[in-house]
Design a protein around this motif. Sequence first.
Motif, PDB file in Angstrom:
ATOM      1  N   SER A  22       3.748 -18.011 -41.872  1.00  0.00           N
ATOM      2  CA  SER A  22       2.701 -17.096 -41.024  1.00  0.00           C
ATOM      3  C   SER A  22       3.680 -16.317 -40.546  1.00  0.00           C
ATOM      4  O   SER A  22       2.940 -14.978 -40.512  1.00  0.00           O
ATOM      5  N   ALA A  23       4.952 -15.286 -40.853  1.00  0.00           N
ATOM      6  CA  ALA A  23       5.557 -14.109 -39.953  1.00  0.00           C
ATOM      7  C   ALA A  23       5.253 -13.183 -40.981  1.00  0.00           C
ATOM      8  O   ALA A  23       5.498 -11.954 -42.356  1.00  0.00           O
ATOM      9  N   GLY A  24       4.836 -13.949 -42.990  1.00  0.00           N
ATOM     10  CA  GLY A  24       4.540 -12.958 -43.719  1.00  0.00           C
ATOM     11  C   GLY A  24       3.445 -13.227 -44.902  1.00  0.00           C
ATOM     12  O   GLY A  24       2.865 -12.357 -45.321  1.00  0.00           O
ATOM     13  N   VAL A  25       2.735 -12.724 -43.793  1.00  0.00           N
ATOM     14  CA  VAL A  25       0.928 -12.781 -43.702  1.00  0.00           C
ATOM     15  C   VAL A  25       0.537 -11.272 -44.178  1.00  0.00           C
ATOM     16  O   VAL A  25       1.309 -10.417 -42.796  1.00  0.00           O
ATOM     17  N   PRO A  26       0.307 -10.705 -45.428  1.00  0.00           N
ATOM     18  CA  PRO A  26      -0.585  -9.229 -45.112  1.00  0.00           C
ATOM     19  C   PRO A  26      -0.929  -8.631 -44.052  1.00  0.00           C
ATOM     20  O   PRO A  26      -1.534  -9.102 -43.528  1.00  0.00           O
ATOM     21  N   ASP A  27      -1.188  -7.472 -43.766  1.00  0.00           N
ATOM     22  CA  ASP A  27      -2.115  -6.737 -42.919  1.00  0.00           C
ATOM     23  C   ASP A  27      -3.265  -6.349 -43.676  1.00  0.00           C
ATOM     24  O   ASP A  27      -2.890  -6.323 -44.984  1.00  0.00           O
ATOM     25  N   PRO A  28      -4.495  -6.678 -42.976  1.00  0.00           N
ATOM     26  CA  PRO A  28      -5.951  -6.107 -44.261  1.00  0.00           C
ATOM     27  C   PRO A  28      -5.944  -4.123 -44.499  1.00  0.00           C
ATOM     28  O   PRO A  28      -4.739  -3.702 -44.079  1.00  0.00           O
ATOM     29  N   VAL A  29      -6.472  -4.312 -44.883  1.00  0.00           N
ATOM     30  CA  VAL A  29      -6.523  -2.642 -45.387  1.00  0.00           C
ATOM     31  C   VAL A  29      -7.607  -2.688 -44.544  1.00  0.00           C
ATOM     32  O   VAL A  29      -8.137  -2.814 -43.019  1.00  0.00           O
ATOM     33  N   THR A  30      -7.310  -1.172 -43.813  1.00  0.00           N
ATOM     34  CA  THR A  30      -7.569  -0.291 -43.037  1.00  0.00           C
ATOM     35  C   THR A  30      -8.471   0.860 -43.714  1.00  0.00           C
ATOM     36  O   THR A  30      -8.381   1.176 -44.746  1.00  0.00           O
ATOM     37  N   GLU A  31      -9.138   1.748 -42.362  1.00  0.00           N
ATOM     38  CA  GLU A  31     -10.190   2.329 -42.954  1.00  0.00           C
ATOM     39  C   GLU A  31     -11.288   2.708 -43.853  1.00  0.00           C
ATOM     40  O   GLU A  31     -11.682   3.216 -45.101  1.00  0.00           O
ATOM     41  N   ALA A  32     -11.805   1.247 -44.068  1.00  0.00           N
ATOM     42  CA  ALA A  32     -12.216   0.556 -45.358  1.00  0.00           C
ATOM     43  C   ALA A  32     -13.727   1.641 -45.107  1.00  0.00           C
ATOM     44  O   ALA A  32     -14.699   1.394 -43.759  1.00  0.00           O
ATOM     45  N   ASP A  33     -14.359   1.757 -46.355  1.00  0.00           N
ATOM     46  CA  ASP A  33     -15.905   2.638 -45.955  1.00  0.00           C
ATOM     47  C   ASP A  33     -16.678   1.944 -47.077  1.00  0.00           C
ATOM     48  O   ASP A  33     -16.470   2.587 -48.192  1.00  0.00           O
ATOM     49  N   ALA A  34     -17.455   2.334 -47.288  1.00  0.00           N
ATOM     50  CA  ALA A  34     -19.296   2.113 -48.593  1.00  0.00           C
ATOM     51  C   ALA A  34     -19.856   2.980 -48.427  1.00  0.00           C
ATOM     52  O   ALA A  34     -21.042   3.262 -47.670  1.00  0.00           O
ATOM     53  N   GLY A  35     -19.553   4.388 -49.012  1.00  0.00           N
ATOM     54  CA  GLY A  35     -20.300   5.860 -49.400  1.00  0.00           C
ATOM     55  C   GLY A  35     -21.259   5.573 -50.260  1.00  0.00           C
ATOM     56  O   GLY A  35     -21.340   4.783 -51.179  1.00  0.00           O
ATOM     57  N   SER A  36     -22.339   6.473 -49.766  1.00  0.00           N
ATOM     58  CA  SER A  36     -23.650   6.738 -51.172  1.00  0.00           C
ATOM     59  C   SER A  36     -23.169   7.505 -51.902  1.00  0.00           C
ATOM     60  O   SER A  36     -23.306   8.519 -51.801  1.00  0.00           O
ATOM     61  N   CYS A  37     -23.869   7.306 -53.436  1.00  0.00           N
ATOM     62  CA  CYS A  37     -23.989   8.077 -54.658  1.00  0.00           C
ATOM     63  C   CYS A  37     -25.162   7.945 -54.997  1.00  0.00           C
ATOM     64  O   CYS A  37     -26.187   6.461 -54.603  1.00  0.00           O
ATOM     65  N   TYR A  38     -25.315   8.262 -55.753  1.00  0.00           N
ATOM     66  CA  TYR A  38     -26.502   8.239 -57.154  1.00  0.00           C
ATOM     67  C   TYR A  38     -26.387   6.137 -58.014  1.00  0.00           C
ATOM     68  O   TYR A  38     -25.895   6.349 -59.286  1.00  0.00           O
ATOM     69  N   GLY A  39     -27.579   5.529 -57.574  1.00  0.00           N
ATOM     70  CA  GLY A  39     -27.553   4.832 -58.482  1.00  0.00           C
ATOM     71  C   GLY A  39     -26.094   3.708 -57.844  1.00  0.00           C
ATOM     72  O   GLY A  39     -25.811   3.502 -58.089  1.00  0.00           O
ATOM     73  N   ARG A  40     -25.180   4.368 -57.468  1.00  0.00           N
ATOM     74  CA  ARG A  40     -23.830   3.666 -57.152  1.00  0.00           C
ATOM     75  C   ARG A  40     -23.559   3.959 -55.453  1.00  0.00           C
ATOM     76  O   ARG A  40     -24.075   4.521 -55.128  1.00  0.00           O
ATOM     77  N   ILE A  41     -22.218   2.365 -55.146  1.00  0.00           N
ATOM     78  CA  ILE A  41     -21.742   2.276 -53.743  1.00  0.00           C
ATOM     79  C   ILE A  41     -20.542   2.557 -54.423  1.00  0.00           C
ATOM     80  O   ILE A  41     -19.296   2.384 -54.527  1.00  0.00           O
ATOM     81  N   ILE A  42     -19.960   3.941 -53.215  1.00  0.00           N
ATOM     82  CA  ILE A  42     -18.383   3.897 -53.815  1.00  0.00           C
ATOM     83  C   ILE A  42     -17.864   3.435 -52.730  1.00  0.00           C
ATOM     84  O   ILE A  42     -17.675   4.163 -50.862  1.00  0.00           O
ATOM     85  N   LEU A  43     -17.039   2.857 -53.069  1.00  0.00           N
ATOM     86  CA  LEU A  43     -15.822   1.670 -52.053  1.00  0.00           C
ATOM     87  C   LEU A  43     -14.651   2.439 -51.948  1.00  0.00           C
ATOM     88  O   LEU A  43     -14.420   3.252 -52.440  1.00  0.00           O
ATOM     89  N   SER A  44     -13.848   2.560 -50.177  1.00  0.00           N
ATOM     90  CA  SER A  44     -12.798   3.634 -50.301  1.00  0.00           C
ATOM     91  C   SER A  44     -12.035   3.060 -49.236  1.00  0.00           C
ATOM     92  O   SER A  44     -12.325   2.264 -48.415  1.00  0.00           O
ATOM     93  N   TRP A  45     -10.265   2.639 -49.470  1.00  0.00           N
ATOM     94  CA  TRP A  45      -9.836   2.088 -48.044  1.00  0.00           C
ATOM     95  C   TRP A  45      -8.506   2.116 -48.457  1.00  0.00           C
ATOM     96  O   TRP A  45      -7.692   3.132 -49.426  1.00  0.00           O
ATOM     97  N   ARG A  46      -7.862   2.433 -47.000  1.00  0.00           N
ATOM     98  CA  ARG A  46      -6.326   2.327 -47.469  1.00  0.00           C
ATOM     99  C   ARG A  46      -5.456   1.103 -47.349  1.00  0.00           C
ATOM    100  O   ARG A  46      -5.350   0.391 -46.495  1.00  0.00           O
ATOM    101  N   MET A  47      -4.797   1.101 -48.514  1.00  0.00           N
ATOM    102  CA  MET A  47      -4.175  -0.029 -48.334  1.00  0.00           C
ATOM    103  C   MET A  47      -2.859  -0.216 -47.402  1.00  0.00           C
ATOM    104  O   MET A  47      -2.436   0.334 -46.794  1.00  0.00           O
ATOM    105  N   PRO A  48      -2.662  -1.364 -47.038  1.00  0.00           N
ATOM    106  CA  PRO A  48      -1.316  -1.447 -46.403  1.00  0.00           C
ATOM    107  C   PRO A  48      -0.218  -1.218 -46.538  1.00  0.00           C
ATOM    108  O   PRO A  48       0.090  -1.358 -47.736  1.00  0.00           O
ATOM    109  N   ALA A  49       0.218  -1.417 -45.014  1.00  0.00           N
ATOM    110  CA  ALA A  49       2.094  -1.122 -45.763  1.00  0.00           C
ATOM    111  C   ALA A  49       2.735  -1.447 -46.949  1.00  0.00           C
ATOM    112  O   ALA A  49       3.662  -1.573 -47.686  1.00  0.00           O
ATOM    113  N   SER A  50       2.528  -3.102 -46.833  1.00  0.00           N
ATOM    114  CA  SER A  50       2.895  -4.174 -47.953  1.00  0.00           C
ATOM    115  C   SER A  50       2.692  -5.191 -48.225  1.00  0.00           C
ATOM    116  O   SER A  50       1.304  -5.539 -47.442  1.00  0.00           O
TER     117      SER A  50
END
Length: 373
Positions: free
Chosen positions: A28-56
Amino acid sequence: MNRTINFRLLFAVLPALLALACSKDSGSAGVPDPVTEADAGSCYGRIILSWRMPASYDYVEVIYTDPVSCREVVFRATEQYAQANQTEDGKCRLNVDGYLDREQHEFTLVSYNSSGEASVPVTVSGSALDPAFTVVGATLSLRADYGGAILGWQNVTGMPVVVSASFTDRSGKSVTVIEESDSDGELRLGSIAPSGATIHATVYDITQTYFHPQQSYPDFVPLPEEDLSAYKGDWTVIFCNDEPLAGQWGPEWLLDGDIDNTIWHTSVGAAFPVYAVFDTGLDMVISTIGLTPRQGDGFIYGPRTVRIEVSEDNERWEEAGFFDFDGSTDDTQYFYLNQKSVRSRYFKLTLVESYGEPYAYLSELWIYGGIRE
């Protein structure tokens, strides 16, 4: 006495030590942190996903429904991927293509450690803009050109699409012209019958799988071509990179209107390509070039391939066509140029290669198009 007290103390703390050990074994102490600042942006015929990776973490899985196959996709982003696919602010980026609608689509992101333990899932949703081929397809326009038409478009998306136009040319042959473009552009359609033709135009995605509804232009009539050869008595040859045979039969003989008695004959042992530059003294558009071979001399003495270039100032040149020349016929061969309407005072005729002999010759040159007002 002291030993007895120490054993009693050991037995007193043993349950606590065992409990702590069991807690660490559970992971239980080793469970990784979730990603942060996740977003799904709009583009032409495309969705651009972005997120910040956890520290570990060891990797992050992105789970979504593929817009083309409608099957679940699990994309694994490692640290190496994150480093190679970053946004300007250092977040990890993933482009998901293939959206033909503006509906909301859901994405789930889960980080994992090397033991396979998963973080708390993070879910984001977003929608795409209209695909690029739809945006560009709505801007198609057609205008008449000398002996043909010019299909134009605007591409504000900056993404590559395929523009296509189909029609029947003046000889009754079905023609399809295509061009890949990621910016505004024009496509020249030549050899349209003077009486007109129906032109079908559309814009495809880069895989040519999906397309914007076809635009049809029935009975489209081109601007009439003028025989500009009527002016060629005033044209001059201002340069040729080859000495003609015996100091005579230079490229100026292509302009005298005599197909039976005069020719342009390159030197024997000419270093191909051989080219000549002509100054017409006219502000014109060239739409068609006609080349007449030397009469009755057979297959091996004509050029194999020719190139046409045009220029307004004899400095900046634009290639207008690269053609195969049929040396087995005495008939004049007509080549419909692929340049857009440009102001063209000068043109360059290049004999790129011969059919095998170390020289080549032609009888006459004909030009069609229009004079600028």
